[in-house]
Design a protein around this motif. Structure first.
Motif, PDB file in Angstrom:
ATOM      1  N   UNK A 311       0.837  -1.201   0.000  1.00  0.00           N
ATOM      2  CA  UNK A 311       0.000   0.000   0.000  1.00  0.00           C
ATOM      3  C   UNK A 311       0.875   1.256   0.000  1.00  0.00           C
ATOM      4  N   UNK A 314       2.113   1.812  -3.433  1.00  0.00           N
ATOM      5  CA  UNK A 314       1.090   2.423  -4.292  1.00  0.00           C
ATOM      6  C   UNK A 314       1.051   3.928  -4.062  1.00  0.00           C
ATOM      7  N   UNK A 315       1.034   4.298  -2.782  1.00  0.00           N
ATOM      8  CA  UNK A 315       0.947   5.733  -2.463  1.00  0.00           C
ATOM      9  C   UNK A 315       2.152   6.478  -3.014  1.00  0.00           C
ATOM     10  N   UNK A 316       3.350   5.875  -2.851  1.00  0.00           N
ATOM     11  CA  UNK A 316       4.550   6.537  -3.364  1.00  0.00           C
ATOM     12  C   UNK A 316       4.495   6.635  -4.883  1.00  0.00           C
ATOM     13  N   UNK A 317       4.013   5.568  -5.555  1.00  0.00           N
ATOM     14  CA  UNK A 317       3.969   5.564  -7.014  1.00  0.00           C
ATOM     15  C   UNK A 317       3.035   6.649  -7.537  1.00  0.00           C
ATOM     16  N   UNK A 318       1.894   6.829  -6.886  1.00  0.00           N
ATOM     17  CA  UNK A 318       0.968   7.826  -7.409  1.00  0.00           C
ATOM     18  C   UNK A 318       1.305   9.222  -6.933  1.00  0.00           C
ATOM     19  N   UNK A 319       2.448   9.384  -6.263  1.00  0.00           N
ATOM     20  CA  UNK A 319       2.934  10.747  -6.061  1.00  0.00           C
ATOM     21  C   UNK A 319       2.998  11.230  -4.628  1.00  0.00           C
ATOM     22  N   UNK A 320       2.795  10.315  -3.646  1.00  0.00           N
ATOM     23  CA  UNK A 320       2.978  10.751  -2.258  1.00  0.00           C
ATOM     24  C   UNK A 320       4.470  10.930  -2.008  1.00  0.00           C
ATOM     25  N   UNK A 321       4.843  11.955  -1.266  1.00  0.00           N
ATOM     26  CA  UNK A 321       6.248  12.108  -0.911  1.00  0.00           C
ATOM     27  C   UNK A 321       6.523  11.321   0.366  1.00  0.00           C
ATOM     28  N   UNK A 322       7.815  11.050   0.603  1.00  0.00           N
ATOM     29  CA  UNK A 322       8.199  10.301   1.804  1.00  0.00           C
ATOM     30  C   UNK A 322       7.654  11.000   3.048  1.00  0.00           C
ATOM     31  N   UNK A 324       4.998  12.817   3.308  1.00  0.00           N
ATOM     32  CA  UNK A 324       3.547  12.613   3.450  1.00  0.00           C
ATOM     33  C   UNK A 324       3.234  11.240   4.031  1.00  0.00           C
ATOM     34  N   UNK A 328       1.387  10.525   7.441  1.00  0.00           N
ATOM     35  CA  UNK A 328       0.212   9.664   7.498  1.00  0.00           C
ATOM     36  C   UNK A 328       0.304   8.688   8.663  1.00  0.00           C
ATOM     37  N   UNK A 397       9.934   3.036  -3.428  1.00  0.00           N
ATOM     38  CA  UNK A 397       8.657   2.725  -4.086  1.00  0.00           C
ATOM     39  C   UNK A 397       8.694   1.430  -4.885  1.00  0.00           C
TER      40      UNK A 397
END
Lengths: 404, 246
Positions: A311, A314-322, A324, A328, A397
């Motif tokens: 998960x 996925x978040x990193x791939x769609x553009x979340x930064x470390x 973020x 979270x 990622x």
């Protein structure tokens, strides 16, 4: 960004409500325990203090032996005499009233009912000094006191236990081997730290000495109660009485007091300091459970980072930064632990409202301890959530996405 | 030794390439233990292309895909995406580039479990900070575009494999990316569903002009793409654009 992290964390918690509950169970139990302990502990201390103040606020007591604990009544310690009472009354300024007391645990019988009760022989000043008031009947009179008449004023507990529904006024009551007539019933004072104050019978001192005294020391006085005049410092009174008694007993400067003088405030402080110590100990135990709860959060969050590696990928791939991802997980831990804190506080509130009447203490909502418990549980989330959050944020990622 | 053939000089009629890789190398590990997964890739891709990347396992096609998708750093060479020098970006800047310009779909769908299709599609918008109402309407629009209107509340376990991949596609296109990266998008699907998904991707490529880069090992899947490159031993061995004589 924080609001976003909060939203994402909330969705994550909602996805796994069961796990979230287990994660914070430790914090819930810890907070409940701490808040309950402190609240009930303070209630007990307050109850002890207020009940002891019922004894009389400017009351000074003189007892044989050192201290007022169970050791006080050690054998071989001299009692007081009536000349001690007269000397204090005449020589110490600031004494408003003085009453000699002689107490004994005696068996009392009315019809088929029997009970062992503290019977106190004293003078009529005793009632005023100890702030007793009447529920029924009258105190004994000056004349009855000097004659040593066989009359008794009984406490509320004695009335309930011996007489039940009967009106005790005018009835004959057997105390020890003598028969006494009940002339009055005292208004209830309730429990003090030392036991049931209403389990008492008060008779004239002379009647006690003549009819119930028994052996040779029959004329001895086992306690002297003194009320200080208004505006008199009880500490000053205590030191003056101490000096006088030492002089009367010819104690040398290297000898310890073989009597003790203290006021109600000292009793209250001693008793409340012992309840406070109990409270502190129990709270420390509860605080450890809160700490264990924090470690539980860290443990489950660490497992959950591993379990949710994909998960995170996925978040990193769609553009979340470390950062973020870090936020979270941190917000998730913080939300979980503070929710645990709130649940714990509510549980403690419920628990206190049930337990306080059972152990007969008043239950006062303590804002300070609840606030501390909440802030502490939130801090537990941040401190123990940080390591898992950092681990999540450091994931690569590609590796995370490949994780099975 | 073959050299790469996807050189920009081979592509007539392009002033501006969307993707421009020159001499890209990728080495895993260090020193003697190092392994050179890519050994000098030159690749130019124009906006609106549908490119299939093929090659046996271990050829370096996944590594190439990760570099193209800005998920990894190149060891040397240069990579321009829409004029941006990707090799100079740090991790945060690469995250932001992915967030605003790239979309991803995977062989294993990679949806969040126990999360509704709508919330899965909303995920990229959350990171973009799109407001609640707009987020919801954009996500509904994307789900409708992949033919899943009415399935918004379903969680992945309540959807078939094809439907799950459609949700993943909706998630990838919801933020209107310029490029969609598809890593074996039909690897877990049967032939009928595969055809449906490929038709959907072709449709997105033609109607919306989304550039699609797809890794696959199936020839009939690659046939949907307008251009195919074959990767072998860390180099581009064959490029259909070159062969067709563009």
């Amino acid at each position: 960004m924080l609001a976003n992290a909060f939203l994402i964390a909330l969705r994550e918690i909602r996805r796994n409500l069961g796990r979230a509950f287990l994660t914070v169970l430790g914090v819930i139990i810890g907070v409940t325990a701490v808040v309950t302990m402190v609240t009930l502990g303070q209630g007990t201390t307050m109850a002890v203090k207020s009940k002891i103040e019922n004894l009389g606020s400017n009351l000074v007591m003189l007892r044989p032996g050192a201290g007022f604990g169970p050791r006080a009544a050690a054998a071989g310690v001299p009692n007081f005499t009536e000349s001690d009472v007269i000397a204090i009354a005449e020589q110490i300024p600031g004494v408003a009233a003085i009453a000699p007391l002689r107490s004994n645990m005696l068996s009392t019988i009315y019809l088929q009912q029997a009970r062992n009760t503290t019977v106190t022989g004293t003078t009529i000043d005793y009632f005023a000094i100890n702030k007793w008031s009447l529920a029924d009947g009258r105190f004994f009179s000056e004349d009855e006191a000097s004659r040593g008449a066989a009359v008794a004023v009984i406490g509320n507990t004695v009335r309930d236990e011996l007489f039940g529904p009967d009106d005790p006024i005018g009835r004959k009551l057997r105390i020890g081997s003598a028969s006494f007539q009940v002339v009055g019933v005292l208004a209830s004072k309730g429990q003090a730290g030392m036991g049931d104050q209403d389990d008492t019978i008060v008779v004239p001192l002379t009647a006690m000495q003549r009819r119930l005294g028994g052996r040779s020391s029959a004329r001895d006085i086992s306690q002297i109660s003194i009320s200080a005049a208004d505006g008199v410092d009880s500490n000053l009174l205590i030191s003056e009485i101490t000096a006088l008694m030492r002089q009367r007993r010819n104690l040398q400067s290297n000898q310890d007091d073989n009597f003790s003088v203290f006021d109600t405030r000292q009793i209250a402080e001693t008793l409340s300091s012992s309840t406070r110590m109990m409270t502190t100990l129990l709270t420390a135990v509860a605080a450890v459970s809160l700490l264990v709860g924090g470690i539980g959060i860290m443990n489950i969050m660490l497992v959950s980072v591993t379990e949710r590696t994909r998960e995170i990928g996925i978040r990193l791939a769609i553009g979340a930064t470390a950062r973020e991802v870090l936020w979270q997980f941190l917000v998730e831990a913080l939300t979980l632990s503070s929710a645990g804190g709130v649940i714990g506080i509510l549980l403690a509130f419920a628990l206190c409202s049930v337990l306080a009447p059972m152990i007969e203490v008043s239950f006062a909502f303590n804002l300070q301890i609840n606030l501390i418990a909440f802030i502490f549980s939130a801090a537990v989330g941040i401190v123990f959530g940080f390591a898992p959050a950092r681990r999540a944020a450091r994931l690569d990622p590609i590796d995370a996405l490949r994780h099975e | 030794m073959t050299t790469s053939r996807g050189n920009r000089d081979d592509l007539p009629g392009t002033q501006q390439l969307l993707i421009d890789m020159q001499g890209v190398r990728k080495v895993y590990g260090q020193g003697d233990a190092g392994f050179e997964a890519l050994r000098g890739i030159d690749l130019g891709i124009r906006q609106g292309e549908f490119l299939a990347i093929m090659g046996p396992s271990g050829s370096g096609k996944s590594t190439l895909m990760n570099l193209l998708g800005c998920l990894d750093r190149l060891s040397s060479g240069s990579y321009r995406y829409a004029g941006i020098a990707v090799e100079r970006l740090n991790a945060v800047q690469r995250s932001l580039l992915r967030r605003y310009h790239l979309g991803f779909i995977f062989q294993g769908f990679n949806l969040l479990e126990r999360t509704s299709a709508l919330e899965n599609v909303e995920l990229p918008l959350l990171y973009r900070g799109v407001k609640r109402a707009q987020r919801s309407s954009m996500a509904r629009g994307a789900l409708a575009a992949v033919g899943l209107a009415g399935k918004e509340a379903n969680s992945p376990s309540e959807l078939s494999g094809g439907q799950q991949q459609r949700v993943a596609i909706a998630r990838a296109i919801v933020s209107n990316p310029t490029t969609l990266f598809a890593d074996e998008p039909t690897g877990n699907l049967d032939s009928v569903t595969t055809a449906e998904i490929m038709n959907l991707l072709t449709h997105l490529n033609r109607e919306r002009g989304i550039t699609i880069l797809m890794v696959t090992h199936e020839d009939d899947v690659a046939a949907h793409a307008g251009r195919t490159i074959h990767v072998m031993d860390g180099l581009i061995e064959r490029d259909s654009a070159r062969n067709a004589g563009f």
